[in-house]
Design an enzyme around this catalytic site. Structure first.
Site, PDB file in Angstrom:
ATOM      1  CB  ALA A 192      -0.959  -0.003   1.185  1.00  0.00           C
ATOM      2  CG  LEU A 193       4.529   0.392  -1.795  1.00  0.00           C
ATOM      3  CD1 LEU A 193       5.596   0.118  -2.848  1.00  0.00           C
ATOM      4  CD2 LEU A 193       5.115   0.204  -0.404  1.00  0.00           C
ATOM      5  CG  HIS A 194       2.529   6.194   1.772  1.00  0.00           C
ATOM      6  ND1 HIS A 194       3.744   6.652   2.237  1.00  0.00           N
ATOM      7  CD2 HIS A 194       2.040   5.389   2.762  1.00  0.00           C
ATOM      8  CE1 HIS A 194       3.955   6.187   3.447  1.00  0.00           C
ATOM      9  NE2 HIS A 194       2.951   5.403   3.784  1.00  0.00           N
ATOM     10  N   GLY A 214       5.914   8.268   1.134  1.00  0.00           N
ATOM     11  CA  GLY A 214       6.844   8.020   2.237  1.00  0.00           C
ATOM     12  C   GLY A 214       7.724   6.815   1.927  1.00  0.00           C
ATOM     13  CG  HIS A 215       5.988   2.910   1.684  1.00  0.00           C
ATOM     14  ND1 HIS A 215       4.637   3.135   1.635  1.00  0.00           N
ATOM     15  CD2 HIS A 215       6.199   2.164   2.795  1.00  0.00           C
ATOM     16  CE1 HIS A 215       4.051   2.543   2.669  1.00  0.00           C
ATOM     17  NE2 HIS A 215       4.971   1.956   3.388  1.00  0.00           N
TER      18      HIS A 215
END
Ligand code: AMP
Length: 283
Positions: A32-34, A36-37
């Protein structure tokens, strides 16, 4: 980007890369990458020759089954994002690969008081689960660098300790600052669970942390904390799980301002049941 699902295959590839003297940077995630990742990934690209990312929702670190079930999963989008960032290898193991004996059979790591403090106190078993999965990843991937987010500050401290006690000190931890939404809310995979109204108010958590930083040194630490808790009480539907001021080095509760210590305020606020973590370095 090459995707590996089996340990044998990824280890073989990593060995080949290491034989060519290429450095390996590892970014573990639960998907569930955003942004920040992706900031971790971008930094990994600049510091290491090869970037390995993992996506695995680790059951053993969830003490709450429904939290595990509700955890967002957006794999095809994640793969697209990581490909765009130029990640070299994505490790996508399943539960059987990570826990051949079942995820209730865990190794025990002596991480001391961190295990029962703050997150550890509220989420029994959480950090043992984190240590188990991270330790397994490190043994498979044998990275030179491990990229972690300040967002999960206590987790960074736990993993520092894990490296010490498991003789993996050679791995260098690189900590990335917290990436925030435009209004200041710390990016998190869980933010999508907020209702629109709660989402509009959630920036008040960071507002309170910024207020603490601005007023640090002007009033006593205890007052700083109490007034911040009062501010958080004003967020509708919100409940403060904890707000603590600690030394950044050892995560020990700070009672007064000793200027030689870097202090950090760590907070968890639940808004309509969604647990939001944040922190700020105060000095
Ligand atoms: P997760 O997928 O939540 O396990 O997070 C994977 C890594 O990304 C962890 O090292 C987190 O601390 C980091 N991370 C999560 N959110 C952020 C953020 N907003 N800014 C920077 N790093 C983050």
């Amino acid at each position: 980007m090459i995707i590996y699902k089996s340990i044998g295959d990824i280890q073989k590839r990593i060995e080949e890369l290491k034989n060519k003297n290429l450095s390996i940077g590892f970014v573990p995630t639960m998907g569930a990458l955003h942004s920040g990742h992706l900031a971790l990934v971008k930094n990994a690209k600049t510091k290491s020759d090869i970037v390995v990312c993992s996506i695995y929702v680790n059951p053993s670190q969830f003490n709450d089954k429904s939290d595990l079930e509700k955890y967002p999963r957006t794999l095809s989008q994640d793969i697209e994002g990581l490909t765009k960032e130029g990640v070299d290898i994505l490790f996508l193991p399943d539960d059987e690969t990570m826990y051949p004996d079942g995820n209730d059979v865990l190794q025990r790591f002596d991480i001391g008081r961190l295990e029962f403090f703050l997150e550890g106190e509220r989420r029994p078993g959480h950090f043992q689960g984190v240590c188990n999965v991270v330790n397994r990843f490190l043994q498979i991937i044998t990275p030179d660098y491990l990229f972690l987010g300040q967002k999960d500050f206590q987790q960074v401290k736990v993993i520092e300790r894990l490296l010490e006690i498991s003789n993996q000190n050679k791995i260098e931890i690189v900590v990335e600052p917290i990436i925030r939404e435009v209004d200041g809310l710390a990016m998190s995979s869980r933010n999508v669970r907020l209702t629109q109204t709660d989402r509009q108010r959630a920036h008040l958590i960071y507002g309170t942390l910024k207020w603490m930083k601005e007023n640090f040194g002007k009033i006593q630490l205890q007052q700083l904390k109490e007034q911040a808790i009062q501010q958080l009480k004003e967020i509708p539907n919100a409940e403060t799980d904890y707000l603590e001021i600690c030394t950044a080095k050892n995560l020990e509760t700070a009672f007064d301002t000793n200027l030689s210590d870097t202090l950090i305020a760590l907070v968890v606020v639940k808004i309509s049941g969604v647990r939001l973590l944040d922190n700020i370095i105060l000095n």
